[in-house]
Scaffold this motif. Structure first.
Motif, PDB file in Angstrom:
ATOM      1  N   ALA A   1      30.348  64.072  38.830  1.00  0.00           N
ATOM      2  CA  ALA A   1      29.148  63.246  38.738  1.00  0.00           C
ATOM      3  C   ALA A   1      28.521  63.099  40.139  1.00  0.00           C
ATOM      4  CB  ALA A   1      29.383  61.673  38.292  1.00  0.00           C
ATOM      5  N   PHE A   2      27.177  62.701  40.380  1.00  0.00           N
ATOM      6  CA  PHE A   2      26.552  62.630  41.699  1.00  0.00           C
ATOM      7  C   PHE A   2      25.753  61.394  41.672  1.00  0.00           C
ATOM      8  CE2 PHE A   2      23.829  65.564  39.571  1.00  0.00           C
ATOM      9  CZ  PHE A   2      22.777  65.053  39.651  1.00  0.00           C
ATOM     10  N   LYS A   3      25.271  60.953  42.936  1.00  0.00           N
ATOM     11  CA  LYS A   3      24.288  60.033  43.084  1.00  0.00           C
ATOM     12  C   LYS A   3      23.464  60.265  44.269  1.00  0.00           C
ATOM     13  CE  LYS A   3      22.753  55.244  42.722  1.00  0.00           C
ATOM     14  NZ  LYS A   3      23.344  54.073  42.290  1.00  0.00           N
ATOM     15  N   ALA A   4      22.211  60.320  44.343  1.00  0.00           N
ATOM     16  CA  ALA A   4      21.234  60.655  45.233  1.00  0.00           C
ATOM     17  C   ALA A   4      20.541  59.259  45.503  1.00  0.00           C
ATOM     18  CB  ALA A   4      20.110  61.714  44.959  1.00  0.00           C
ATOM     19  N   ILE A   5      20.485  58.967  46.712  1.00  0.00           N
ATOM     20  CA  ILE A   5      20.332  57.640  47.369  1.00  0.00           C
ATOM     21  C   ILE A   5      19.206  57.967  48.510  1.00  0.00           C
ATOM     22  CG2 ILE A   5      22.082  56.292  46.445  1.00  0.00           C
ATOM     23  CD1 ILE A   5      23.499  56.453  49.168  1.00  0.00           C
ATOM     24  N   ASP A   6      18.253  57.078  48.773  1.00  0.00           N
ATOM     25  CA  ASP A   6      17.614  57.115  50.178  1.00  0.00           C
ATOM     26  C   ASP A   6      18.157  56.312  50.932  1.00  0.00           C
ATOM     27  OD1 ASP A   6      16.841  54.417  49.439  1.00  0.00           O
ATOM     28  OD2 ASP A   6      14.746  55.119  48.555  1.00  0.00           O
ATOM     29  N   SER A   7      16.952  56.180  52.057  1.00  0.00           N
ATOM     30  CA  SER A   7      17.556  55.323  53.327  1.00  0.00           C
ATOM     31  C   SER A   7      17.988  53.961  53.195  1.00  0.00           C
ATOM     32  CB  SER A   7      16.721  55.476  54.552  1.00  0.00           C
ATOM     33  OG  SER A   7      15.339  55.171  54.196  1.00  0.00           O
ATOM     34  N   ASN A   8      17.236  53.539  51.949  1.00  0.00           N
ATOM     35  CA  ASN A   8      17.470  51.912  51.784  1.00  0.00           C
ATOM     36  C   ASN A   8      18.806  51.841  50.452  1.00  0.00           C
ATOM     37  OD1 ASN A   8      15.308  51.114  53.185  1.00  0.00           O
ATOM     38  ND2 ASN A   8      13.996  51.700  51.542  1.00  0.00           N
ATOM     39  N   GLY A   9      19.228  52.974  50.368  1.00  0.00           N
ATOM     40  CA  GLY A   9      20.500  52.855  49.289  1.00  0.00           C
ATOM     41  C   GLY A   9      20.017  52.709  48.120  1.00  0.00           C
ATOM     42  N   LYS A  10      18.923  53.208  47.635  1.00  0.00           N
ATOM     43  CA  LYS A  10      18.210  53.359  46.239  1.00  0.00           C
ATOM     44  C   LYS A  10      18.392  54.664  45.683  1.00  0.00           C
ATOM     45  CE  LYS A  10      14.600  51.413  45.049  1.00  0.00           C
ATOM     46  NZ  LYS A  10      13.101  51.196  45.008  1.00  0.00           N
ATOM     47  N   GLY A  11      18.664  54.700  44.307  1.00  0.00           N
ATOM     48  CA  GLY A  11      18.934  55.817  43.646  1.00  0.00           C
ATOM     49  C   GLY A  11      17.565  56.511  43.528  1.00  0.00           C
ATOM     50  N   ILE A  12      17.499  57.929  43.836  1.00  0.00           N
ATOM     51  CA  ILE A  12      16.118  58.556  43.685  1.00  0.00           C
ATOM     52  C   ILE A  12      16.221  59.683  42.690  1.00  0.00           C
ATOM     53  CG2 ILE A  12      15.088  57.742  45.612  1.00  0.00           C
ATOM     54  CD1 ILE A  12      15.934  60.125  47.360  1.00  0.00           C
TER      55      ILE A  12
ATOM     56  N   LEU B   1      18.029  56.707  37.726  1.00  0.00           N
ATOM     57  CA  LEU B   1      18.219  56.076  39.151  1.00  0.00           C
ATOM     58  C   LEU B   1      19.363  57.007  40.207  1.00  0.00           C
ATOM     59  CD1 LEU B   1      18.791  52.448  37.942  1.00  0.00           C
ATOM     60  CD2 LEU B   1      16.853  53.412  38.953  1.00  0.00           C
ATOM     61  N   GLY B   2      19.138  57.997  40.197  1.00  0.00           N
ATOM     62  CA  GLY B   2      19.731  59.097  41.367  1.00  0.00           C
ATOM     63  C   GLY B   2      20.807  59.524  40.541  1.00  0.00           C
ATOM     64  N   MET B   3      21.370  59.010  39.491  1.00  0.00           N
ATOM     65  CA  MET B   3      22.645  59.551  38.929  1.00  0.00           C
ATOM     66  C   MET B   3      22.510  60.824  37.938  1.00  0.00           C
ATOM     67  SD  MET B   3      24.568  56.072  38.208  1.00  0.00           S
ATOM     68  CE  MET B   3      23.272  55.291  37.075  1.00  0.00           C
ATOM     69  N   GLY B   4      23.402  61.387  38.035  1.00  0.00           N
ATOM     70  CA  GLY B   4      23.341  62.781  37.172  1.00  0.00           C
ATOM     71  C   GLY B   4      24.922  63.455  37.001  1.00  0.00           C
ATOM     72  N   LYS B   5      25.005  64.604  36.243  1.00  0.00           N
ATOM     73  CA  LYS B   5      26.332  65.117  36.093  1.00  0.00           C
ATOM     74  C   LYS B   5      26.249  66.783  35.927  1.00  0.00           C
ATOM     75  CE  LYS B   5      28.643  64.034  32.442  1.00  0.00           C
ATOM     76  NZ  LYS B   5      29.334  63.472  31.423  1.00  0.00           N
ATOM     77  N   PHE B   6      27.218  67.334  36.383  1.00  0.00           N
ATOM     78  CA  PHE B   6      27.254  68.804  36.275  1.00  0.00           C
ATOM     79  C   PHE B   6      28.569  69.313  35.870  1.00  0.00           C
ATOM     80  CE2 PHE B   6      27.079  68.482  40.704  1.00  0.00           C
ATOM     81  CZ  PHE B   6      28.070  69.057  41.108  1.00  0.00           C
ATOM     82  N   TYR B   7      28.561  70.588  35.282  1.00  0.00           N
ATOM     83  CA  TYR B   7      29.898  70.914  34.973  1.00  0.00           C
ATOM     84  C   TYR B   7      30.036  72.618  35.614  1.00  0.00           C
ATOM     85  CZ  TYR B   7      29.423  67.876  31.186  1.00  0.00           C
ATOM     86  OH  TYR B   7      28.950  66.556  30.429  1.00  0.00           O
ATOM     87  N   PHE B   8      31.241  73.008  36.414  1.00  0.00           N
ATOM     88  CA  PHE B   8      31.501  74.301  36.771  1.00  0.00           C
ATOM     89  C   PHE B   8      33.052  74.374  37.194  1.00  0.00           C
ATOM     90  CE2 PHE B   8      31.811  72.444  40.831  1.00  0.00           C
ATOM     91  CZ  PHE B   8      32.306  73.284  41.700  1.00  0.00           C
ATOM     92  N   ILE B   9      33.224  75.603  37.094  1.00  0.00           N
ATOM     93  CA  ILE B   9      34.573  75.905  37.577  1.00  0.00           C
ATOM     94  C   ILE B   9      34.584  76.279  38.963  1.00  0.00           C
ATOM     95  CG2 ILE B   9      36.665  77.625  36.761  1.00  0.00           C
ATOM     96  CD1 ILE B   9      35.328  77.827  34.011  1.00  0.00           C
TER      97      ILE B   9
ATOM     98  N   LEU C   1      25.302  54.324  31.146  1.00  0.00           N
ATOM     99  CA  LEU C   1      26.264  53.363  31.810  1.00  0.00           C
ATOM    100  C   LEU C   1      27.595  54.175  32.086  1.00  0.00           C
ATOM    101  CD1 LEU C   1      27.351  50.686  32.133  1.00  0.00           C
ATOM    102  CD2 LEU C   1      27.871  50.566  29.690  1.00  0.00           C
ATOM    103  N   ASP C   2      27.769  55.172  31.487  1.00  0.00           N
ATOM    104  CA  ASP C   2      29.114  55.992  31.773  1.00  0.00           C
ATOM    105  C   ASP C   2      28.843  56.698  33.219  1.00  0.00           C
ATOM    106  OD1 ASP C   2      31.683  56.717  30.845  1.00  0.00           O
ATOM    107  OD2 ASP C   2      30.960  58.734  30.908  1.00  0.00           O
ATOM    108  N   LEU C   3      27.857  57.104  33.454  1.00  0.00           N
ATOM    109  CA  LEU C   3      27.571  57.589  34.915  1.00  0.00           C
ATOM    110  C   LEU C   3      27.824  56.687  35.816  1.00  0.00           C
ATOM    111  CD1 LEU C   3      24.250  59.812  34.350  1.00  0.00           C
ATOM    112  CD2 LEU C   3      26.582  60.567  34.997  1.00  0.00           C
ATOM    113  N   LEU C   4      27.369  55.407  35.712  1.00  0.00           N
ATOM    114  CA  LEU C   4      27.560  54.338  36.392  1.00  0.00           C
ATOM    115  C   LEU C   4      29.221  54.281  36.898  1.00  0.00           C
ATOM    116  CD1 LEU C   4      26.119  52.118  38.133  1.00  0.00           C
ATOM    117  CD2 LEU C   4      26.991  50.427  36.332  1.00  0.00           C
ATOM    118  N   MET C   5      30.042  54.272  35.832  1.00  0.00           N
ATOM    119  CA  MET C   5      31.510  54.091  35.994  1.00  0.00           C
ATOM    120  C   MET C   5      32.038  55.463  36.575  1.00  0.00           C
ATOM    121  SD  MET C   5      32.322  51.414  34.270  1.00  0.00           S
ATOM    122  CE  MET C   5      30.956  50.607  34.891  1.00  0.00           C
ATOM    123  N   MET C   6      31.306  56.814  36.494  1.00  0.00           N
ATOM    124  CA  MET C   6      31.938  57.860  37.174  1.00  0.00           C
ATOM    125  C   MET C   6      31.482  57.826  38.642  1.00  0.00           C
ATOM    126  SD  MET C   6      31.336  60.694  34.278  1.00  0.00           S
ATOM    127  CE  MET C   6      31.992  62.050  35.317  1.00  0.00           C
TER     128      MET C   6
END
Length: 823
Positions: free
Chosen positions: A177-188, A210-218, A424-429
């Protein structure tokens, strides 16, 4: 950098339990006008169970202004979350963002991020230039997500990566999982690619919410991976965490009736007799061993959902030595979001000034052995919080459980979108991500508890030598206090470090307090008329915690808050004439003061503004008296300072026979802050700002009761430059005014069925009803009635509360009020 995660090390099975507390304030609305009251209900609950049973009962609530200074602080005794109060916004308050902050003394042992904070928005009373002239329906407040990002914000993007379970492991399919945020701490929203050190593209990725996502790789051994952002050159790369050659993966799958955990290991040992522990609110819900009858490097564990209650579940993988290796949080959603039927409005024709009836039916929503503590506000929808803001349910089940600020927490509970559970599960991750350092070991130590729980008011401090800092203390501290209802004293011996605490004090009103330190067993100074300056008293229990986090968010407030809520502020300001309380707010003519004007004269004028007299005969400023004679009776302090005033016995006489405490005939009129009083106000000089003397024709406006003159006392209200005994010359005594426990103020509601109380003035209330304590009957029901105002609009009924078992209650309904037709 805005950090979302926590890194954990191994802990023993027998660790220390920390009893935490948390506070939520139900506030009547979000947008206010200068001169209005902010009404709030305090919910103090256990930090783990959410039950209203806590070590502390004393709660401090502060109003912090746009300049990040505490404007007012109140003390409450909250027994099972039954206390409530209000802050009066000054009429001359500045426009901006104000913050309500609440905490207990015990909460100060931990990071101040656990304090409750709520931003409200205040418009100045200058916007009240025109009365509400039309009967049109106010604009509906709405918030939409701004998907357009400025170039400047894009240049300050940060991306953080969170491998599911804690670590990436080479050779396995990893969920990241990942989260991208700006200089104000907001998800983008962003999109990009994962590449390796050769520049080869591995996979593309996109945010989903809100800046959250998920990907899979080996990942492969010896490789390094990083992320690049599409369509923009940031001049930097975002490296993924280093993958382990020997590690363990734990991934979660929501499999309809069950949760499925897939465990894969590349450790040099098998995972037989490892175990999964599931906890909720720190209680072990289940514990199961894996691979008990075989040696294997993988396992699948299925967990039935019906054993969980709504809320966060902590799943931890432990090895056969009880050392945690991986952890995953999930949010168990029981799907019961339909609580709207708890509150219903009457089907009567709702027009202005008509009686509105509400019915609350809680019986289907709590057990018979539970009690329910609830509060209710009925407010114009235009001044309520934006959609998906924090409420008691999101706060207790989500905000207070995860680190970092959660954007739009209500979305995860109330949205009907098909992707809500996945988001919601992305938020948990991401914000619930945990990582254990595999094969590392460290014993956790119990944190020091410096601030103890308070069940009553306490005064805590330290006695020090003024000149011998290393000398052992052998002192005692004497306490004297006095208010309108009681007077008392106490004495306590300090410890060898000089620490002392007076506990179990119950000040039911503003109280004058005097503390004096002396050598233990010494009842008086050694020399006559000589003060003992060898000791110095320093208080710490009355000081508020530093405003750290708020100051860190200063830039965020100025940019983030006002950018996001500009339209809301404009709408509220455009409709601000409806905030006008004809019986509360006094509209003042615009006035520009002369910068060179005498400050004291301005201070006198401000405090006299509600007095009937214009100019006093004499004025005595108590600035020096507060410093030199803080504990003298203020009337006695006037002797020798006012012509024609004499003190005989306990009485003060003006113009001959009138007495404040002697003769019952021709008594001098006594005013306290402009209001006539007839009893001793029990004040000391330290409480007084200044006193006016009004004699002769100047007192005639008060009639015959002022025939022998007036003594007008004005007390300190916090706007003055205060005298602190710890500043300047140090002393073995310290005096101050303690505000005591808050006395709840009753919310004003007009009754239009009483003819003599029907006013011709317009009724511009936007909070129609505020009930901080709802009482249910034996059937779990309650009925509430109130009158509509003159504002035609849509009104929200907001019910919040918590049960004795720690289950949050939240319900919203709404109804329309139309304008009354003129006959």
């Amino acid at each position: 950098m805005f950090l979302l995660f926590s890194v954990y090390v191994n802990s023993q099975k027998t660790n220390h339990t920390i009893h935490t507390e948390k506070i939520y304030l139900h506030i009547n609305k979000t947008f206010f006008t200068a001169g209005e009251d902010i009404w709030f209900k305090i919910y103090l609950v256990n930090g783990i169970t959410n039950r209203p049973l806590t070590p502390s009962q004393i709660v401090y609530v502060e109003l912090i202004g746009p300049n990040f200074k505490i404007l007012e602080k109140k003390t409450f005794k909250s027994v099972e979350s039954n206390d409530h109060g209000n802050f009066k916004i000054p009429v001359r308050a500045k426009k901006g963002v104000y913050t309500l902050r609440a905490y207990t003394n015990y909460m100060r042992n931990f990071d101040d991020s656990i304090f409750f904070r709520k931003n409200v928005f205040v418009n100045t009373s200058n916007t009240l230039k025109n009365k509400y002239k039309n009967n049109s329906k106010p604009d509906t407040v709405d918030v939409t997500i701004n998907k357009n990002i400025s170039t400047s914000n894009k240049q300050n993007i940060d991306i953080q990566f969170f491998p599911e379970g804690g670590h990436m492991v080479n050779g396995f399919l990893n969920h990241v999982a990942f989260k991208a945020i700006d200089s104000n701490g907001k998800g983008i929203p962003v999109s990009g690619e994962i590449i390796d050190e050769t520049g080869t593209k591995i996979i593309e990725f996109n945010t989903s919410y809100l800046g959250m996502g998920k990907f899979y790789f080996i990942p492969k051994s010896g490789k390094t991976y990083w992320a690049t952002i599409s369509d923009i050159d940031l001049g930097k790369s975002f490296f993924l965490p280093k993958a382990l050659n020997n590690g363990i993966l734990m991934t979660l799958v929501d499999d309809r009736e069950n949760y499925r955990l897939d465990i894969r290991s590349s450790l040099k040992r098998e995972i037989n007799n490892f175990k999964i522990i599931g906890k909720q609110k720190q209680n072990i819900i289940f514990e199961t061993k894996i691979n008990t009858d075989k040696k294997s490097s993988s396992a699948i564990v299925r967990i039935t959902k019906d054993i969980f209650k709504e809320g966060i579940v902590q799943l931890t993988l432990m090895d056969n030595q009880n050392k945690p290796l991986a952890e995953r949080l999930l949010f168990h959603d029981n799907g019961n979001k339909n609580t709207q039927s708890i509150v219903s409005a009457s089907e009567n024709k709702n027009v202005s000034r008509n009686l509105i009836n509400l019915e609350i039916d809680m019986k289907p929503y709590y057990d018979t052995d539970e009690t329910v503590n609830m509060s209710l506000a009925v407010v114009d929808k235009a001044v309520t919080a934006p959609q998906y803001s924090t409420d008691i349910k999101t706060f207790l089940l989500l905000n207070s459980q995860l680190r970092g600020k959660i954007e739009q927490p209500g979305y995860y509970f109330y949205s009907n979108g098909s992707d809500r559970k996945q988001h919601l599960d992305l938020l948990m991750m991401t914000q619930g991500w945990r990582q254990y350092l595999v094969d590392k070991y460290e014993v956790k130590t119990k944190p020091a508890v410096t601030f103890l729980p308070e069940n009553d008011i306490s005064i805590k401090g330290k006695v020090k030598y003024q000149y011998h800092s290393n000398k052992q203390i052998n002192a005692e501290v004497s306490l004297f206090y006095k208010n309108k209802e009681e007077m008392g004293q106490d004495k306590i011996k300090t410890d060898t470090l000089g620490n002392f605490v007076f506990s179990n004090l119950t000040f039911t009103d503003t109280t004058t307090v005097l503390l004096t330190a002396a050598q233990y067993g010494q009842s008086a100074p050694k020399k006559k008329n000589e003060k003992d300056f060898s000791y110095v008293i320093e208080l710490d229990s009355l000081e508020s915690p530093k405003i750290r986090s708020e100051m860190h968010n200063q830039i965020i407030r100025k940019k983030f808050v006002f950018d996001d809520f500009t339209s809301l502020l404009e709408r509220a300001e455009n409709n601000s004439n409806k905030f006008f309380y004809s019986n509360n707010i006094i509209q003042l003519k615009e006035y520009t003061g002369n910068a060179q004007k005498n400050k004291k004269k301005t201070k006198y004028e401000l405090k006299r503004r509600f007095a009937l007299y214009n100019v006093p005969s004499h004025t005595v400023d108590f600035e020096e008296l507060r410093r030199d004679f803080p504990n003298i009776d203020p009337i006695l302090a006037l002797q020798g300072r006012i012509p024609g005033l004499s003190i005989r016995g306990n009485g003060a006489f003006l113009r001959g026979s009138g007495s404040l405490s002697g003769s019952t005939n021709n008594k001098v009129l006594l005013l306290l802050n402009g209001t006539p009083i007839f009893d001793d106000p029990f004040l000391l000089a330290i409480d007084i700002d200044f006193i006016d003397i009004i004699k002769g024709p100047r007192a005639a406006i008060y009639g015959s009761r002022a025939a022998n003159g007036i003594i007008a006392i004005y007390t300190r209200d916090g706007s003055e430059e205060s005298f602190d005994a710890n500043n300047g010359d140090k002393s073995n005594s310290i005096h101050f005014s303690h505000q005591g426990l808050n006395k709840p103020k009753k919310f004003y509601e007009p009754k239009y069925d009483i003819k003599e109380n029907t006013l011709d003035e317009p009724d511009y209330r936007d909070t129609l009803c505020w009930r901080p304590n709802i009482t249910l009957d034996e059937n779990g029901m309650a009925k509430i009635s109130f009158y509509a105002s003159d504002i035609p609009s849509t009104y929200k009924v907001i019910l919040e509360g918590v049960t004795s078992k720690g289950n949050p209650i939240k319900a919203i309904t709404q109804f329309d009020i139309t304008a009354r037709k003129e006959k």
